[in-house]
Design an enzyme around this catalytic site. Structure first.
Site, short mmCIF file in Angstrom:
data_model
loop_
_atom_site.label_atom_id
_atom_site.label_comp_id
_atom_site.label_asym_id
_atom_site.label_seq_id
_atom_site.Cartn_x
_atom_site.Cartn_y
_atom_site.Cartn_z
N CYS A 1 0.84 -1.20 0.00
CA CYS A 1 0.00 0.00 0.00
C CYS A 1 0.88 1.26 0.00
O CYS A 1 1.49 1.56 -1.02
CB CYS A 1 -0.99 -0.03 1.15
SG CYS A 1 -2.37 1.14 0.90
N HIS B 1 -3.67 -4.86 0.53
CA HIS B 1 -3.18 -5.26 1.85
C HIS B 1 -3.23 -6.78 2.01
O HIS B 1 -4.24 -7.32 2.48
CB HIS B 1 -4.02 -4.61 2.94
CG HIS B 1 -3.77 -3.17 3.12
ND1 HIS B 1 -2.74 -2.68 3.90
CD2 HIS B 1 -4.40 -2.08 2.61
CE1 HIS B 1 -2.75 -1.36 3.88
NE2 HIS B 1 -3.74 -0.97 3.09
N GLU C 1 -1.74 -8.37 4.23
CA GLU C 1 -1.44 -8.68 5.63
C GLU C 1 -2.65 -8.63 6.55
O GLU C 1 -2.54 -8.93 7.74
CB GLU C 1 -0.36 -7.72 6.16
CG GLU C 1 -0.86 -6.35 6.61
CD GLU C 1 -1.11 -5.36 5.49
OE1 GLU C 1 -1.13 -4.14 5.78
OE2 GLU C 1 -1.31 -5.78 4.33
#
Length: 269
Positions: free
Chosen positions: A115, A205, A207
Site C-alpha cells: 500500500c 493489503h 497482511e
C-alpha cells in the site's frame, strides 16, 4: 489515505514470538519499515517467520533509526501508513526509506512494498502517486492478471479474479521506467508491479483480515461516508472473502519469503 490499523493482535503476537525463536543469528533477516503503531507486518510477517526468516522491525514513528544501508539484511519490507509518500514533514524518515528502496533495487535485495510501501517504491524510482479523484478504493476487490504475471516467482500463482483487501485514498498513476505491471483492477490500474529483478509493489493489503478492516472502518467511518462509501458493506465484503484472502495472499507472502531465502543462500555461497 486515512489511517491504517493493524491485523489481529493475536496474529501479530504470534509472529513476534516466532521471530524471537528465529532470532538466533542464523536466520536471514528482513528489514521491516513500520510507519505507525497500528500498521504492523501482520499475516505477511507471520508467513515470513514460518519461512524461516527473522523480522528486524524498525518502528520509525517512535524515532527508531533506520540503518544507513541494507548490509546484514536479506530483504526489505515497507509497510502501509496514513501519510502521503512525499509527506516528509509528517514522516521525516521517508527520505531514508526511499534511499533504502533504491539500494534494494540496485543491489538486487528482495523488496516488497505494501500500500503506502508500494507507493513509496514507485515514487522513489521515478513513478508518481496521486490522490484518487474518484474517492477511495475499499473492501474486497477482484483483481485481473496481466500477461507478465505468468511465471512471476511471487505473483505467478494468483488466480484470475482473486480478491484483495483494499483501503487507500492514494494510488500510483505512473510506474517507474522499466517497471512491469502484474495485476490490475477495474478501478485501480496498478495493483501489483515488479521493479528490477526481485522487487515488488502492491497497492492492496495482503497482511490483513476482517477484524482489521472493521477497526479501520470504525476509525474512518465519517470520511468513508463523506466519500460515498458504506463502512458496514466494506467490512462485510472482506469478512465474506476472508478464507480466500488468507489462502491467496498467504501463499504470495510465502513465495516472497522463498525469494528472500534463496537470495540469502546465493549471497552466502
Amino acid at each position: 489515505m486515512t489511517s491504517e490499523t493493524t491485523v489481529t493482535r493475536e496474529a501479530a503476537g504470534a509472529a513476534e514470538a516466532a521471530g524471537d525463536r528465529a532470532a538466533d543469528g542464523t536466520a536471514p533477516a528482513v528489514l521491516v519499515v513500520q510507519h505507525e503503531e497500528d500498521a504492523d507486518p501482520g499475516l505477511v510477517g507471520d508467513r515470513l517467520v514460518r519461512a524461516g526468516l527473522r523480522l528486524d522491525v524498525v518502528r520509525a514513528w517512535r524515532g527508531e533509526p533506520l540503518p544507513e544501508d541494507l548490509r546484514g539484511h536479506a530483504g526489505l519490507l515497507v509497510l502501509g501508513g496514513s501519510v502521503n509518500c512525499r509527506d516528509d514533514g509528517a514522516a521525516p524518515w521517508l527520505p531514508r526509506v526511499r534511499t533504502l528502496v533504491r539500494e534494494a533495487v540496485a543491489g538486487e535485495v528482495p523488496l516488497l512494498g505494501i500500500c503506502l510501501g508500494g507507493q513509496i517504491v514507485a515514487d522513489a524510482l521515478g513513478g508518481s502517486v496521486v490522490t484518487r479523484p474518484r474517492g477511495p478504493e475499499l473492501g474486497a476487490v477482484p483483481l485481473r492478471r496481466l500477461a507478465a504475471a505468468e511465471g512471476d516467482p511471487v505473483l505467478g500463482g494468483v488466480p484470475e479474479g482473486a480478491r484483495a483487501a483494499q483501503w487507500h485514498w492514494d494510488e500510483v498513476d505512473r510506474l517507474p521506467a522499466g517497471a512491469v505491471p502484474l495485476l490490475t483492477g477495474e478501478d485501480c490500474p496498478y495493483q501489483a508491479f515488479r521493479v528490477g529483478s526481485v522487487g515488488w509493489g502492491l497497492q492492496f493489503h495482503p497482511e490483513v483480515e476482517s477484524g482489521t478492516v472493521a477497526r479501520w472502518a470504525e476509525a474512518d467511518d465519517a470520511q468513508v461516508r463523506a466519500d460515498g462509501g458504506d463502512p458496514v458493506a466494506v467490512v462485510a465484503s472482506v469478512r465474506e472473502a476472508e478464507p480466500e484472502l488468507r489462502a491467496v495472499w498467504g501463499a504470495v507472502s510465502g513465495a516472497w519469503g522463498a525469494v528472500v531465502r534463496a537470495h540469502a543462500v546465493a549471497r552466502a555461497t
